[in-house]
Design an enzyme around this catalytic site. Structure first.
Site, PDB file in Angstrom:
ATOM      1  CE1 TYR A 188      -3.911  -2.347   0.293  1.00  0.00           C
ATOM      2  CE2 TYR A 188      -2.564  -3.365   2.202  1.00  0.00           C
ATOM      3  CZ  TYR A 188      -3.682  -3.396   1.196  1.00  0.00           C
ATOM      4  OH  TYR A 188      -4.484  -4.577   1.273  1.00  0.00           O
TER       5      TYR A 188
ATOM      6  CG  HIS B 142      -7.443   4.333   0.404  1.00  0.00           C
ATOM      7  ND1 HIS B 142      -8.241   5.477   0.515  1.00  0.00           N
ATOM      8  CD2 HIS B 142      -8.113   3.100   0.999  1.00  0.00           C
ATOM      9  CE1 HIS B 142      -9.485   4.938   0.886  1.00  0.00           C
ATOM     10  NE2 HIS B 142      -9.402   3.745   1.542  1.00  0.00           N
TER      11      HIS B 142
ATOM     12  CG  PHE C 294      -5.489  -3.114   7.046  1.00  0.00           C
ATOM     13  CD1 PHE C 294      -4.936  -2.941   5.858  1.00  0.00           C
ATOM     14  CD2 PHE C 294      -5.406  -4.168   7.949  1.00  0.00           C
ATOM     15  CE1 PHE C 294      -4.077  -3.801   5.520  1.00  0.00           C
ATOM     16  CE2 PHE C 294      -4.232  -5.087   7.613  1.00  0.00           C
ATOM     17  CZ  PHE C 294      -3.642  -5.064   6.317  1.00  0.00           C
TER      18      PHE C 294
ATOM     19  CG  ASN D 200     -12.367  -0.814   5.508  1.00  0.00           C
ATOM     20  OD1 ASN D 200     -12.093   0.386   4.753  1.00  0.00           O
ATOM     21  ND2 ASN D 200     -12.744  -1.849   4.679  1.00  0.00           N
TER      22      ASN D 200
ATOM     23  CG  ASP E  66      -8.237   8.651   0.440  1.00  0.00           C
ATOM     24  OD1 ASP E  66      -7.902   8.356   1.817  1.00  0.00           O
ATOM     25  OD2 ASP E  66      -8.888   8.230  -0.349  1.00  0.00           O
TER      26      ASP E  66
ATOM     27  CG  ASN F 135     -15.342   2.033   3.736  1.00  0.00           C
ATOM     28  OD1 ASN F 135     -16.501   2.070   3.784  1.00  0.00           O
ATOM     29  ND2 ASN F 135     -14.901   0.969   2.696  1.00  0.00           N
TER      30      ASN F 135
END
Length: 186
Positions: free
Chosen positions: A14, A19, A65, A67, A92, A113
């Protein structure tokens, strides 16, 4: 003490993705002010503590993470006894072009999320945000787009927006209200 949280996903796959914009902004803040992130055993986050312009800060990158960001942020706020007005979330935003930032004091998750998780765990939509534009993917899959890297032509405007977000955070630390900053940056 102020808490500045950058939202993103932990893991090499990532790094540098759209994101992870929040992570990249707090990484910039840490680098520019010689602060180092470390994993804190009792928290689900990488945390850098220190001073920015003479003000005590906690820079936070949740390791839950995106979420589940709220699951990391709420215990940190409770542990350090920090009020909601002393929290800023950097994330973002697909509704802004690359290179633009927008500051907000409250609002819905807008489909993000990480913000949904924060609203759920904090029990309010009233928290300071620095939204950093990543542009909308148009016909491309949203998931593939946000988990993709910036195009070469987006690199310079994104770099500019990181600098602008950092400057807004520094001005907030130096005493400007979020209302003043919204008038200046929006």
């Amino acid at each position: 003490m102020k808490i500045i949280v950058g939202l993103g996903n932990i893991g090499l796959q990532y790094d540098g993705t759209r994101h992870n914009t929040g992570f990249m902004v707090v990484d910039q803040l840490a680098a520019d002010h010689q602060l180092a992130f470390k994993q804190v055993s009792k928290m689900e986050a990488m945390i850098a503590t220190g001073q920015i312009n003479g003000h005590k800060v906690l820079l936070v990158k949740p390791t839950t993470f995106m979420n589940e960001s709220g699951r990391a942020v709420r215990p940190i706020m409770d542990y350090y006894d920090v009020e909601i007005e002393d929290l800023v979330i950097i994330h973002d935003d697909m509704d802004l072009p690359v290179g633009k930032i927008r500051l907000k004091k409250k609002g819905s998750a807008g489909g993000h999320n990480g913000l949904k998780s924060l609203i759920s765990h904090l029990g309010t939509q009233h928290f300071n945000r620095v939204k950093v534009g990543i542009e909308h993917p148009n016909k491309q899959s949203v998931v593939n787009y946000v988990l993709g890297k910036f195009k070469p032509e987006q690199q310079a405007p994104f770099s500019d927006s990181k600098i602008e977000a950092e400057r807004a955070i520094e001005e907030w630390l130096d005493g400007k209200t979020f209302d003043q900053l919204m008038n200046e940056y929006n």
